[in-house]
Scaffold this motif. Structure first.
Motif, PDB file in Angstrom:
ATOM      1  N   SER A  19     -15.006   0.356  -6.135  1.00  0.00           N
ATOM      2  CA  SER A  19     -13.710   0.231  -6.816  1.00  0.00           C
ATOM      3  C   SER A  19     -13.343   1.524  -7.536  1.00  0.00           C
ATOM      4  CB  SER A  19     -13.747  -0.928  -7.818  1.00  0.00           C
ATOM      5  OG  SER A  19     -13.897  -2.139  -7.129  1.00  0.00           O
ATOM      6  N   ARG A  20     -14.370   2.237  -8.034  1.00  0.00           N
ATOM      7  CA  ARG A  20     -14.109   3.475  -8.784  1.00  0.00           C
ATOM      8  C   ARG A  20     -13.426   4.535  -7.915  1.00  0.00           C
ATOM      9  NH1 ARG A  20     -18.967   4.855  -9.221  1.00  0.00           N
ATOM     10  NH2 ARG A  20     -19.852   2.810  -8.916  1.00  0.00           N
ATOM     11  N   GLU A  21     -13.770   4.543  -6.629  1.00  0.00           N
ATOM     12  CA  GLU A  21     -13.207   5.561  -5.717  1.00  0.00           C
ATOM     13  C   GLU A  21     -11.956   5.085  -4.998  1.00  0.00           C
ATOM     14  OE1 GLU A  21     -16.491   5.873  -3.111  1.00  0.00           O
ATOM     15  OE2 GLU A  21     -17.796   6.794  -4.615  1.00  0.00           O
ATOM     16  N   ALA A  22     -11.515   3.870  -5.319  1.00  0.00           N
ATOM     17  CA  ALA A  22     -10.465   3.261  -4.503  1.00  0.00           C
ATOM     18  C   ALA A  22      -9.089   3.885  -4.668  1.00  0.00           C
ATOM     19  CB  ALA A  22     -10.387   1.771  -4.803  1.00  0.00           C
ATOM     20  N   GLY A  23      -8.836   4.519  -5.801  1.00  0.00           N
ATOM     21  CA  GLY A  23      -7.514   5.103  -6.021  1.00  0.00           C
ATOM     22  C   GLY A  23      -6.485   4.025  -6.306  1.00  0.00           C
ATOM     23  N   SER A  24      -5.231   4.391  -6.216  1.00  0.00           N
ATOM     24  CA  SER A  24      -4.180   3.428  -6.549  1.00  0.00           C
ATOM     25  C   SER A  24      -3.477   2.969  -5.279  1.00  0.00           C
ATOM     26  CB  SER A  24      -3.186   4.072  -7.509  1.00  0.00           C
ATOM     27  OG  SER A  24      -2.666   5.217  -6.883  1.00  0.00           O
ATOM     28  N   ALA A  25      -2.613   1.997  -5.463  1.00  0.00           N
ATOM     29  CA  ALA A  25      -1.878   1.467  -4.321  1.00  0.00           C
ATOM     30  C   ALA A  25      -0.394   1.505  -4.605  1.00  0.00           C
ATOM     31  CB  ALA A  25      -2.318   0.025  -4.075  1.00  0.00           C
ATOM     32  N   THR A  26       0.368   1.819  -3.578  1.00  0.00           N
ATOM     33  CA  THR A  26       1.817   1.736  -3.749  1.00  0.00           C
ATOM     34  C   THR A  26       2.268   0.312  -3.442  1.00  0.00           C
ATOM     35  OG1 THR A  26       1.981   2.568  -1.497  1.00  0.00           O
ATOM     36  CG2 THR A  26       2.380   4.149  -3.271  1.00  0.00           C
ATOM     37  N   GLY A  27       1.543  -0.349  -2.541  1.00  0.00           N
ATOM     38  CA  GLY A  27       1.880  -1.739  -2.189  1.00  0.00           C
ATOM     39  C   GLY A  27       1.082  -2.726  -3.016  1.00  0.00           C
ATOM     40  N   ASP A  28       0.852  -3.916  -2.435  1.00  0.00           N
ATOM     41  CA  ASP A  28       0.186  -4.969  -3.195  1.00  0.00           C
ATOM     42  C   ASP A  28      -1.311  -4.755  -3.322  1.00  0.00           C
ATOM     43  OD1 ASP A  28       1.969  -7.022  -4.267  1.00  0.00           O
ATOM     44  OD2 ASP A  28       2.693  -7.066  -2.195  1.00  0.00           O
ATOM     45  N   ARG A  29      -1.793  -5.097  -4.522  1.00  0.00           N
ATOM     46  CA  ARG A  29      -3.185  -4.895  -4.872  1.00  0.00           C
ATOM     47  C   ARG A  29      -3.733  -6.252  -5.303  1.00  0.00           C
ATOM     48  NH1 ARG A  29      -5.471  -3.709  -9.825  1.00  0.00           N
ATOM     49  NH2 ARG A  29      -7.121  -2.134  -9.914  1.00  0.00           N
ATOM     50  N   LEU A  30      -4.939  -6.575  -4.815  1.00  0.00           N
ATOM     51  CA  LEU A  30      -5.548  -7.860  -5.146  1.00  0.00           C
ATOM     52  C   LEU A  30      -6.805  -7.589  -5.954  1.00  0.00           C
ATOM     53  CD1 LEU A  30      -5.093 -10.915  -4.263  1.00  0.00           C
ATOM     54  CD2 LEU A  30      -6.695 -10.454  -2.416  1.00  0.00           C
ATOM     55  N   ASP A  31      -6.847  -8.099  -7.198  1.00  0.00           N
ATOM     56  CA  ASP A  31      -8.024  -7.914  -8.048  1.00  0.00           C
ATOM     57  C   ASP A  31      -8.920  -9.149  -7.916  1.00  0.00           C
ATOM     58  OD1 ASP A  31      -9.916  -7.546  -9.996  1.00  0.00           O
ATOM     59  OD2 ASP A  31      -8.484  -6.813 -11.506  1.00  0.00           O
ATOM     60  N   ALA A  32     -10.126  -8.948  -7.368  1.00  0.00           N
ATOM     61  CA  ALA A  32     -11.033 -10.081  -7.134  1.00  0.00           C
ATOM     62  C   ALA A  32     -11.764 -10.500  -8.405  1.00  0.00           C
ATOM     63  CB  ALA A  32     -12.029  -9.730  -6.035  1.00  0.00           C
ATOM     64  N   GLU A  33     -11.667  -9.713  -9.447  1.00  0.00           N
ATOM     65  CA  GLU A  33     -12.297 -10.044 -10.743  1.00  0.00           C
ATOM     66  C   GLU A  33     -13.775 -10.381 -10.593  1.00  0.00           C
ATOM     67  OE1 GLU A  33      -9.678 -13.161 -11.949  1.00  0.00           O
ATOM     68  OE2 GLU A  33      -8.179 -11.800 -12.744  1.00  0.00           O
ATOM     69  N   GLY A  34     -14.448  -9.629  -9.754  1.00  0.00           N
ATOM     70  CA  GLY A  34     -15.894  -9.792  -9.608  1.00  0.00           C
ATOM     71  C   GLY A  34     -16.323 -10.852  -8.606  1.00  0.00           C
ATOM     72  N   ALA A  35     -15.363 -11.521  -7.989  1.00  0.00           N
ATOM     73  CA  ALA A  35     -15.718 -12.622  -7.082  1.00  0.00           C
ATOM     74  C   ALA A  35     -16.249 -12.100  -5.743  1.00  0.00           C
ATOM     75  CB  ALA A  35     -14.500 -13.509  -6.858  1.00  0.00           C
ATOM     76  N   LEU A  36     -16.807 -13.034  -5.000  1.00  0.00           N
ATOM     77  CA  LEU A  36     -17.365 -12.735  -3.671  1.00  0.00           C
ATOM     78  C   LEU A  36     -16.263 -12.657  -2.624  1.00  0.00           C
ATOM     79  CD1 LEU A  36     -19.840 -12.732  -1.646  1.00  0.00           C
ATOM     80  CD2 LEU A  36     -19.452 -15.207  -1.495  1.00  0.00           C
ATOM     81  N   ILE A  37     -16.404 -11.678  -1.735  1.00  0.00           N
ATOM     82  CA  ILE A  37     -15.525 -11.598  -0.567  1.00  0.00           C
ATOM     83  C   ILE A  37     -16.378 -11.574   0.685  1.00  0.00           C
ATOM     84  CG2 ILE A  37     -14.102  -9.941   0.713  1.00  0.00           C
ATOM     85  CD1 ILE A  37     -12.388  -9.585  -1.672  1.00  0.00           C
ATOM     86  N   THR A  38     -16.001 -12.408   1.648  1.00  0.00           N
ATOM     87  CA  THR A  38     -16.686 -12.396   2.955  1.00  0.00           C
ATOM     88  C   THR A  38     -15.646 -12.159   4.043  1.00  0.00           C
ATOM     89  OG1 THR A  38     -16.324 -14.741   3.460  1.00  0.00           O
ATOM     90  CG2 THR A  38     -18.285 -14.202   2.148  1.00  0.00           C
ATOM     91  N   PRO A  39     -16.113 -11.880   5.262  1.00  0.00           N
ATOM     92  CA  PRO A  39     -15.164 -11.875   6.376  1.00  0.00           C
ATOM     93  C   PRO A  39     -14.562 -13.272   6.515  1.00  0.00           C
ATOM     94  CG  PRO A  39     -17.307 -10.966   7.047  1.00  0.00           C
ATOM     95  CD  PRO A  39     -17.493 -11.573   5.690  1.00  0.00           C
ATOM     96  N   GLY A  40     -13.379 -13.379   7.059  1.00  0.00           N
ATOM     97  CA  GLY A  40     -12.806 -14.682   7.389  1.00  0.00           C
ATOM     98  C   GLY A  40     -13.788 -15.437   8.265  1.00  0.00           C
ATOM     99  N   LEU A  41     -13.926 -16.743   8.017  1.00  0.00           N
ATOM    100  CA  LEU A  41     -14.899 -17.507   8.804  1.00  0.00           C
ATOM    101  C   LEU A  41     -14.384 -17.708  10.232  1.00  0.00           C
ATOM    102  CD1 LEU A  41     -15.990 -20.222   6.191  1.00  0.00           C
ATOM    103  CD2 LEU A  41     -16.973 -17.945   6.620  1.00  0.00           C
ATOM    104  N   VAL A  42     -15.336 -17.771  11.155  1.00  0.00           N
ATOM    105  CA  VAL A  42     -15.024 -17.963  12.576  1.00  0.00           C
ATOM    106  C   VAL A  42     -15.624 -19.301  12.993  1.00  0.00           C
ATOM    107  CG1 VAL A  42     -15.349 -17.047  14.905  1.00  0.00           C
ATOM    108  CG2 VAL A  42     -15.155 -15.465  12.957  1.00  0.00           C
TER     109      VAL A  42
END
Ligand code: DI6
Ligand code: FE
Length: 408
Positions: free
Chosen positions: A44-67
């Motif tokens: 996250s520290r290296e992510a920079g900023s966004a001109t479009g939409d930004r989603l803050d996960a607030e520390g939560a888990l992210i996985t690939p979409g389930l198949v």
């Protein structure tokens, strides 16, 4: 439905990338998305900023979409009444002779209009989607005549789009329809000469499947179905060795199948053949559970030989009426002794491979489709270790937010 919002940047997440089938965690992770694909992954520290939409996960888990790489969710009617009858002592065959069982689903599916069939199927489709599934394989197999099988495939195709990806499989060789009773070979003529060519011509099927079993079709009949599929340029997969060992896994391997599915009765030779052919083993603990099977698939041998193990719901009205992918993760661990990491790999990385989509989906890696689930928990082992406790907080499909907790 309105076209969902595109996301450019996701930050503050624990990313379970599932690269090479392992959690491969990125702590305090971030992800950049462009044109529906993952463009960058890092901290996250290296992510920079966004001109479009930004989603803050607030520390939560992210996985690939389930198949979910094996479902029969397009059908009409309901067989809950049979569940009750069986618990009062009626046998599966007795119920079938009285017009119940698979034939009752075929009757209801044939009678339903395309719109009605879609309405009923969409309930199950949405249940999977809301539980974090972004790619769903859907089989036909409750039509069992040319028009009805094509109707089922059209309904399946129509469920995919902006909110989830659908892959279709023609399973006309699922059961012998009543009008062909005692004439299974003639029905297979119809499957090979009419149904497969029609589905291929209309581009309605991505693959062809068969139920190779004493109560389904013989290996010789399955071989004919596979040859017809091959002649029309379609990949194959197989319901193999579920209730008995007819050598289904080896037969699937011989035809370069994407996967062999079930495999409870597969022997060492079958596992060897799959390993050599690079076929995926699709494990379906929901059917094992529902049928109260005793014989386990050869998990240790599959693991030793390096056969990728995918997992799926097998969502169907008779033997796996289940539309919960996380319940399946748990069953894979409790019943088949997979680790939670193997189970999650089965519904992401290896599930993608079972559909031939391993270069597009199934892991969080640069260049892959941005199909992402933000979970209401912290660690991926939580997804398999419980049933019904943690839900997706948000789902991103192809770079767009298609589900947000508390909204549509
Ligand atoms: N394997 C099964 O167990 C089911 N189909 C299949 O290929 C049975 C489906 C049903 O009873 O409706
Ligand atoms: Fe199945």
């Amino acid at each position: 439905m309105i076209r969902p919002m595109a996301v450019e940047l996701i930050v503050n997440a624990r990313l379970a990338t599932m690269r090479a089938g392992r959690y491969s965690l990125v702590e305090d992770g971030a992800m950049r998305i462009r044109d529906g694909r993952i463009e960058w992954i890092g901290s996250s520290r290296e992510a920079g900023s966004a001109t479009g939409d930004r989603l803050d996960a607030e520390g939560a888990l992210i996985t690939p979409g389930l198949v979910d790489c094996h479902t029969h969710l397009v059908y009409a009617g309901d067989r809950a009444i049979e569940f009750e009858q069986r618990l009062k002592g009626a046998g599966y065959e007795e119920i079938a002779r009285a017009g119940g069982g698979i034939v009752s689903t075929v009757r209801a599916t044939r009678a339903a209009s395309g719109a009605e069939l879609r309405r009923q199927s969409q309930v199950r489709f949405e249940a999977l989607r809301r539980a974090g599934v972004t790619t769903i394989e859907i089989k036909s197999g409750y039509g069992l005549d040319p028009d009805s099988e094509l109707k089922c495939l059209r309904v399946a195709r129509s469920l995919g789009g902006d909110h989830a990806r659908v892959v279709t499989t023609l399973l006309a060789a699922h059961a012998v329809p009543p009008e062909f009773a005692g004439r299974a070979d003639e029905y297979i003529d119809c499957v090979c000469n009419e149904i497969i060519p029609a589905a291929a011509h209309e581009k309605l099927a991505d693959a062809v499947d068969a139920f190779c079993e004493g109560i389904g079709f013989s290996p010789a009949q399955t071989r004919r179905v596979f040859e017809a599929a091959r002649a029309h340029g379609l990949r194959v997969k197989l319901h193999a060795d579920q209730l008995s060992n007819l050598g289904g896994a080896a037969l699937a391997a011989e035809f370069g199948a994407l996967s062999a599915d079930h495999l409870e009765h597969t022997d060492a030779a079958g596992v060897d053949a799959m390993a050599r052919a690079g076929a995926v083993a699709v494990l379906l603990p929901g059917a094992f559970y529902f049928l109260r099977e005793k014989k386990l698939p050869p998990i240790d041998e599959l693991r030793e030989k390096g056969v990728p193990m995918a997992l799926a719901t097998d969502c169907n009205p008779g033997t796996s009426p289940i539309a919960s992918p996380t319940a399946i993760l748990n069953m894979a661990c409790t019943l088949f002794r997979l680790t939670p990491e193997e189970a999650l790999a089965g519904m992401t990385c290896h599930g993608a491979r079972a559909l031939g989509l391993e270069n597009e989906i199934g892991t969080l890696e640069i260049g892959k489709r941005a199909d992402v689930v933000l979970w209401d928990c912290e660690h991926p082992s939580q997804l398999a270790a419980q049933i019904g406790m943690f839900q997706p907080r948000a789902v991103v499909f192809d770079g767009r937010v298609v589900l947000k907790m508390g909204s549509g």
